[in-house]
Scaffold this motif. Structure first.
Motif, mmCIF file in Angstrom:
data_model
loop_
_atom_site.group_PDB
_atom_site.id
_atom_site.type_symbol
_atom_site.label_atom_id
_atom_site.label_comp_id
_atom_site.label_asym_id
_atom_site.label_seq_id
_atom_site.Cartn_x
_atom_site.Cartn_y
_atom_site.Cartn_z
ATOM 1 N N LYS A 111 0.851 -1.186 0.000
ATOM 2 C CA LYS A 111 0.000 0.000 0.000
ATOM 3 C C LYS A 111 0.890 1.241 0.000
ATOM 4 C CE LYS A 111 -2.040 -1.650 3.666
ATOM 5 N NZ LYS A 111 -2.840 -1.737 4.890
ATOM 6 N N ASN A 113 -0.296 0.912 -3.136
ATOM 7 C CA ASN A 113 -0.692 0.144 -4.324
ATOM 8 C C ASN A 113 -1.791 -0.841 -3.933
ATOM 9 O OD1 ASN A 113 1.159 1.440 -6.004
ATOM 10 N ND2 ASN A 113 2.812 0.106 -5.301
ATOM 11 N N PRO A 114 -2.645 -1.208 -4.875
ATOM 12 C CA PRO A 114 -3.831 -1.996 -4.535
ATOM 13 C C PRO A 114 -3.682 -3.508 -4.645
ATOM 14 C CG PRO A 114 -4.013 -1.239 -6.784
ATOM 15 C CD PRO A 114 -2.714 -0.658 -6.228
ATOM 16 N N ILE A 117 -5.493 -5.965 -2.209
ATOM 17 C CA ILE A 117 -6.953 -5.854 -2.320
ATOM 18 C C ILE A 117 -7.429 -6.528 -3.607
ATOM 19 C CG2 ILE A 117 -8.905 -4.252 -2.450
ATOM 20 C CD1 ILE A 117 -7.072 -2.226 -0.918
ATOM 21 N N ASP A 140 -3.714 3.627 3.011
ATOM 22 C CA ASP A 140 -4.774 2.617 3.002
ATOM 23 C C ASP A 140 -5.923 3.059 2.105
ATOM 24 O OD1 ASP A 140 -3.518 0.935 5.005
ATOM 25 O OD2 ASP A 140 -4.204 2.357 6.518
ATOM 26 N N THR A 142 -5.845 5.303 -0.273
ATOM 27 C CA THR A 142 -5.391 5.366 -1.666
ATOM 28 C C THR A 142 -5.428 3.982 -2.302
ATOM 29 O OG1 THR A 142 -4.021 7.297 -1.218
ATOM 30 C CG2 THR A 142 -3.455 5.996 -3.169
ATOM 31 N N ALA A 143 -4.954 2.961 -1.580
ATOM 32 C CA ALA A 143 -4.996 1.599 -2.109
ATOM 33 C C ALA A 143 -6.432 1.173 -2.378
ATOM 34 C CB ALA A 143 -4.328 0.629 -1.137
ATOM 35 N N ALA A 144 -7.335 1.500 -1.466
ATOM 36 C CA ALA A 144 -8.750 1.155 -1.655
ATOM 37 C C ALA A 144 -9.303 1.824 -2.907
ATOM 38 C CB ALA A 144 -9.556 1.576 -0.424
ATOM 39 N N ARG A 145 -9.057 3.116 -3.037
ATOM 40 C CA ARG A 145 -9.561 3.859 -4.202
ATOM 41 C C ARG A 145 -9.034 3.255 -5.493
ATOM 42 N NH1 ARG A 145 -6.848 7.481 -6.633
ATOM 43 N NH2 ARG A 145 -5.620 8.093 -4.822
ATOM 44 N N ARG A 146 -7.757 2.908 -5.518
ATOM 45 C CA ARG A 146 -7.153 2.324 -6.719
ATOM 46 C C ARG A 146 -7.747 0.956 -7.059
ATOM 47 N NH1 ARG A 146 -0.728 3.749 -5.689
ATOM 48 N NH2 ARG A 146 -0.887 5.964 -6.231
ATOM 49 N N ALA A 147 -8.339 0.292 -6.063
ATOM 50 C CA ALA A 147 -8.974 -1.010 -6.288
ATOM 51 C C ALA A 147 -10.481 -0.875 -6.521
ATOM 52 C CB ALA A 147 -8.715 -1.928 -5.097
#
Length: 177
Positions: A111, A113-114, A117, A140, A142-147
């Protein structure tokens, strides 16, 4: 409905108190309301999936086996409360890892990076639009948004109160992003 619903959770600082490279089961200290939050998640029919950066492995502070023992201790304790974490995804890679096999400038699983997830979404048939992530850092979210998953920041207090506010049919708590 195209897939299952999940609540992704960061580990250190969200579920358990972060003592700095936490890995010893004897030092497991739950955040306030964390066990109750896990029970709520399971009662609502969500998968509970931990996604956690574990640079301590790459830095040589503890082993992967020690981390797994910590996760097993978490689930043993949660079983006494009638619930469990369905899966743990971790990333031991870090740009400054002392163990060369874990040194990576920008690993897709670390993270923000996604990767973790996205792997869980594929492994469990999860619908990102019907899922969310709770973390304690912007990385965290940002990783969620990217996924394609909604991300929310846990800022302390009782984790079960935050979960109640995020479950469908309940008012939002205002702490999400």
């Amino acid at each position: 409905m195209t897939g299952r619903s999940a609540i992704f959770l960061d580990r250190d600082g969200v579920l358990n108190v972060d003592h700095g490279y936490t890995h010893d089961p004897a030092s497991l200290q739950w955040q306030p309301g964390a066990r109750e939050a896990m029970a709520l998640i399971k009662q609502a029919g969500y998968l509970a999936i931990v996604v956690t950066n574990q640079a301590g492995i790459g830095r040589g502070y503890y082993t992967e086996a020690q981390m797994h023992a910590f996760h097993e201790a978490m689930n043993r304790d949660l079983a006494r409360h009638g619930c469990a974490i369905d899966a743990f995804y971790f990333c031991a890679y870090h740009p400054e890892a002392s163990r060369p096999e874990f040194r990576h400038r920008d690993h897709p699983d670390r993270k923000p990076n996604p990767g973790m997830i996205l792997k869980a979404i594929a492994d469990w048939g999860i619908d990102p639009a019907r899922s969310l992530l709770i973390g304690d850092r912007d990385t965290d979210v940002t990783a969620a948004r990217r996924a394609g998953v909604a991300g929310h920041i846990y800022q302390g207090g009782r984790l079960d109160d935050l979960i109640r506010g995020l479950l469908p049919g309940r008012p939002a708590s205002g702490s999400g992003r």
